[in-house]
Write a protein that holds these residues in place. Structure first.
Motif, PDB file in Angstrom:
ATOM      1  N   ALA A 102       0.829  -1.206   0.000  1.00  0.00           N
ATOM      2  CA  ALA A 102       0.000   0.000   0.000  1.00  0.00           C
ATOM      3  C   ALA A 102       0.865   1.258   0.000  1.00  0.00           C
ATOM      4  CB  ALA A 102      -0.930  -0.002   1.209  1.00  0.00           C
ATOM      5  N   ALA A 134      -5.573  -7.667  -2.197  1.00  0.00           N
ATOM      6  CA  ALA A 134      -6.210  -6.824  -1.183  1.00  0.00           C
ATOM      7  C   ALA A 134      -6.136  -5.354  -1.584  1.00  0.00           C
ATOM      8  CB  ALA A 134      -5.537  -7.035   0.169  1.00  0.00           C
ATOM      9  N   LEU A 135      -5.023  -4.970  -2.193  1.00  0.00           N
ATOM     10  CA  LEU A 135      -4.863  -3.587  -2.638  1.00  0.00           C
ATOM     11  C   LEU A 135      -5.846  -3.267  -3.759  1.00  0.00           C
ATOM     12  CD1 LEU A 135      -3.151  -1.063  -2.136  1.00  0.00           C
ATOM     13  CD2 LEU A 135      -1.516  -1.919  -3.831  1.00  0.00           C
ATOM     14  N   GLU A 137      -8.765  -4.614  -4.177  1.00  0.00           N
ATOM     15  CA  GLU A 137     -10.092  -4.497  -3.570  1.00  0.00           C
ATOM     16  C   GLU A 137     -10.268  -3.139  -2.884  1.00  0.00           C
ATOM     17  OE1 GLU A 137     -10.621  -7.777  -0.967  1.00  0.00           O
ATOM     18  OE2 GLU A 137     -10.634  -9.286  -2.569  1.00  0.00           O
ATOM     19  N   GLU A 138      -9.167  -2.597  -2.387  1.00  0.00           N
ATOM     20  CA  GLU A 138      -9.244  -1.329  -1.661  1.00  0.00           C
ATOM     21  C   GLU A 138      -9.313  -0.128  -2.591  1.00  0.00           C
ATOM     22  OE1 GLU A 138      -6.574   1.326   1.483  1.00  0.00           O
ATOM     23  OE2 GLU A 138      -6.023  -0.745   1.047  1.00  0.00           O
ATOM     24  N   VAL A 139      -8.466  -0.108  -3.630  1.00  0.00           N
ATOM     25  CA  VAL A 139      -8.362   1.098  -4.461  1.00  0.00           C
ATOM     26  C   VAL A 139      -8.926   0.917  -5.865  1.00  0.00           C
ATOM     27  CG1 VAL A 139      -6.322   1.813  -3.181  1.00  0.00           C
ATOM     28  CG2 VAL A 139      -6.043   0.582  -5.334  1.00  0.00           C
TER      29      VAL A 139
END
Length: 211
Positions: A102, A134-135, A137-139
């Motif tokens: 991140a 995961a990154l 999914e976040e951004v």
């Protein structure tokens, strides 16, 4: 004359300190000292398990060279420390990879650069994949486009240039290429008419529902 006397006194003082003072250089490594070194390192830096192992083993090998300490016994102590820290959660490669990926993404690093950085730190490929997913999914799914825009903004490339944009086009493309971005993304970012065009594109991708 006074200056010469002062220099002589300082030189003599240094000689006395060298002859009778404490020896300079690192102390011999012991299992207890390894634990202190490890905790001090983790207080200052986030680390993967393998990276911490390398840090400690450098101290082990140096101690063996300078002081003749038992490198194999100390290597076993390093293994014990790593296992204990992993069991307690003090070392967690997944958490490390999530945080580091991140941070690198916010700096404008490509997914390729992130993968290489984490690999150098000893993080395995599966864990890197989990962190990148995961990154996303976040951004959003367009990690490289978003990072390339961030990098171009910071370095004032392409549409962020105030003048000489066309003359600098190849140079700007090469700059993104060196960061690990593919040619299509580099061309898209550098060729955008305005920064707002790219910002709007990224905003739209965030608003689109993710499957």
């Amino acid at each position: 004359m006074d200056e010469k006397n002062s220099i002589a006194r300082n030189t003599a003082a240094k000689d006395r300190k060298s002859a009778g003072g404490k020896q300079s250089g690192p102390k011999p490594v012991t299992p207890e000292r390894l634990g202190k070194i490890a905790l001090h390192y983790l207080e200052r830096y986030a680390s993967s398990a393998e990276n911490l192992r390398r840090v400690l083993m450098r101290r082990v090998l140096r101690s063996a060279q300078l002081h003749g300490t038992d490198s194999q016994a100390l290597a076993d102590s390093v293994d014990d420390l790593i296992q204990r820290y992993q069991s307690s959660g003090l070392l967690d490669d997944t958490a490390y990879a999530l945080g580091r990926s991140a941070s690198l993404h916010r700096q404008g690093k490509s997914t390729r650069a992130i993968q290489q950085t984490l690999s150098v730190k000893g993080v395995d490929g599966d864990t890197v994949g989990v962190a990148l997913e995961a990154l996303r999914e976040e951004v959003g799914p367009d990690l490289d486009l978003r990072a390339a825009v961030q990098y171009a903004r910071r370095r004032r490339l392409g549409p962020w240039r105030r003048d000489g944009r066309e003359e600098a086009r190849e140079k700007d493309l090469a700059a993104l290429g060196r960061q690990g971005f593919g040619y299509d993304i580099a061309r898209h970012v550098i060729g955008a008419e305005t920064p707002q065009q790219l910002e709007d594109e990224l905003d739209t991708s965030v608003e689109e529902p993710q499957n």
